[in-house]
Design an enzyme around this catalytic site. Structure first.
Site, short mmCIF file in Angstrom:
data_model
loop_
_atom_site.label_atom_id
_atom_site.label_comp_id
_atom_site.label_asym_id
_atom_site.label_seq_id
_atom_site.Cartn_x
_atom_site.Cartn_y
_atom_site.Cartn_z
CE1 TYR A 138 39.17 34.33 37.45
CE2 TYR A 138 36.91 35.03 37.04
CZ TYR A 138 37.84 34.02 37.18
OH TYR A 138 37.44 32.71 37.05
CG ASP A 233 36.48 40.52 30.82
OD1 ASP A 233 35.25 40.43 30.62
OD2 ASP A 233 37.13 39.73 31.52
CE LYS A 261 30.30 37.47 36.55
NZ LYS A 261 31.69 37.80 36.40
C1 LIG Z 1 32.82 36.75 35.91
C2 LIG Z 1 33.87 37.26 35.04
C3 LIG Z 1 34.52 36.46 34.08
C4 LIG Z 1 34.31 34.96 34.01
O1 LIG Z 1 33.02 34.61 33.66
P1 LIG Z 1 32.53 33.10 33.98
O2 LIG Z 1 31.17 33.06 33.37
O3 LIG Z 1 32.54 32.98 35.48
O4 LIG Z 1 33.49 32.17 33.34
C5 LIG Z 1 35.40 37.04 33.20
N1 LIG Z 1 35.65 38.36 33.25
C6 LIG Z 1 35.07 39.17 34.16
C7 LIG Z 1 35.39 40.62 34.15
C8 LIG Z 1 34.18 38.64 35.09
O5 LIG Z 1 33.65 39.45 36.01
#
Ligand SMILES: *Cc1c(COP(=O)(O)O)cnc(C)c1O
Length: 424
Positions: A138, A233, A261
């Protein structure tokens, strides 16, 4: 009327992000009043051990004194200026220090914004349109990333949400995580058209799935061969699995990294950065447009910097990793004792558990084949025992520095009682 029913009168679905609504596990979500350390206090007066940690940011524990003080000090100096501050430079410097592959960085406000911007940058830098991503990873909810693999030809994607133009889907190629041969096949066919690969180097949005040896290496070498941009990511894994993220653990340098995060310490910060020559394509130095009114907000920078400084304590990751491993192995033991098949994973302060006898879990199909009914029962059993795990079988879990031996052993003894009820 319940708090959730009242919320639903005004907020779409009663929540501001869908997984919070408990749709995957049933029942009504718990409303949180406050939190301290490893513990949540609910609106109905319960104290719960928390393994969600705001989905990752709270690695120092909730309401950590240094972070709160940094935010209050910043707030008293003014909330936002829309002009440069030293706090932005300090946080950027700290991130570059922790992750040497990042030579230049740009702050944004959400992980979605970070991945969307990194992909635009990769496309602008290479002059190519196609991107490769992996099923079960994701990367936020921007249009190009809400595309899943189609059932027909290997490379033909379809939107995974209404509202995403099908025309966009033809540029997003979705492959199986941990399948380097599929990546090589696509590059052999379309290599000159591929702008980037984006991957979670340890997948944390299909429960937790580590890369198999050679997978990330294959991504690196294909990108090198075809001059495509490799994007890690690390919105979840950055500062979570190690100080330098998954790229430190596997010793692979991506061209770009996205962060979120933990980088905001619980306030809305995210970032993308990497090779200086690629980052030079971003406005104002280059032609690829990207901007943000509240990007680099002073409160957010203060929370992020105080959090990253907390990670510099000697032995921080050794003890975090040990307690997370203790939890994961403990859950596996308790499950085994109850005769319930469970596959567990842990890295740094991140863990996963899948109700499956098919472990170790390395493929998306193994996760989707797992027993979600058992998960649902386990989740509610633990919730009734005041232990808060993520309300979905497809999420990873998080341990913070505030989770001590007492919280872990308390969790395991409560889990033992819950597993005993799962057998029948
Ligand atoms: C949480 C997450 C996102 C999205 O971040 P948001 O701040 O919720 O938009 C993108 N990539 C990864 C791997 C994530 O865990």
């Amino acid at each position: 009327m319940s708090l959730f029913a009242e919320a639903k009168k005004y907020i779409a679905g009663g929540v501001n992000s869908p997984v919070r609504a408990f749709a995957a596990v049933g029942g009504e979500p718990v409303f949180i009043k406050s939190a301290k350390g490893a513990w949540l206090q609910t609106e109905d007066g319960r104290q719960m051990i928390d393994y969600v940690g705001s989905w990752g940011p709270m690695i120092l524990g909730h309401a950590h004194a240094d972070v709160i003080k940094a935010v209050i000090d910043a707030a008293e100096a003014g909330l936002s200026f829309g002009a440069p501050t030293v706090a932005e430079t300090r946080l950027a410097q700290k991130i570059c220090e922790f992750m040497p592959s990042i030579e230049r960085i740009r702050m944004v406000s959400s992980g979605t914004e970070a991945t969307m911007s990194a992909i635009r940058l990769a496309r602008g830098f290479t002059g190519r349109d196609k991107i490769i991503k992996f099923e079960g990873c994701y990367h936020g909810h921007s249009d190009s990333l809400l595309i899943k693999a189609g059932s027909g030809a290997l490379t033909l994607g379809v939107p995974s949400s209404p509202g995403v133009p099908t025309g966009l889907a033809e540029h997003t190629i979705t492959l199986d995580f941990n399948d380097p041969a599929a990546v090589e096949t696509v590059f052999a066919e379309l290599g000159e058209q591929i702008a980037c690969i984006i991957v979670e180097p340890i997948a944390g949005n299909m429960n937790m799935v580590p890369p198999e040896p050679g997978f990330l290496e294959a991504l690196r070498s294909q990108c090198d061969q075809y001059k495509a941009v490799l994007i890690f990511d690390e919105v979840m894994t950055g500062f979570r699995v190690a100080k330098g993220g998954a790229q430190e653990i596997f010793d692979i340098q991506p061209d770009l990294t996205t962060l979120g995060k933990i980088v905001g310490g619980g306030l809305p910060a995210a970032a993308f950065g990497g090779r200086a020559d690629i980052m030079a394509s971003i406005a104002p130095d280059g032609p690829v447009y990207q901007a943000g009114t509240l990007s680099g907000n002073p409160l957010v920078m203060a929370a992020g910097l105080a959090t990253l400084q907390g990670l510099e304590r000697p032995g921080f990751y050794a003890s975090l990793g040990e307690r997370t491993r203790q939890l994961a192995d403990g859950l596996a033991d308790v499950a085994r004792g109850a005769g319930v098949p469970l596959a567990v994973e842990a890295a740094g302060g991140m863990f996963g558990f899948v109700f499956s006898a098919d472990g170790p879990i390395r493929r998306f199909a193994q996760v989707t084949a797992a027993n979600t009914e058992l998960f649902r029962k386990f989740f509610h059993g633990m919730l009734d025992s005041n232990v808060y795990f993520a309300p979905s079988a497809f999420e990873a879990g998080f341990v913070s520095d505030a989770h001590g031996d007492e919280e872990i052993s308390e969790t395991l003894s409560r889990a033992k009682r819950v597993f005993a009820t799962l057998k029948s």
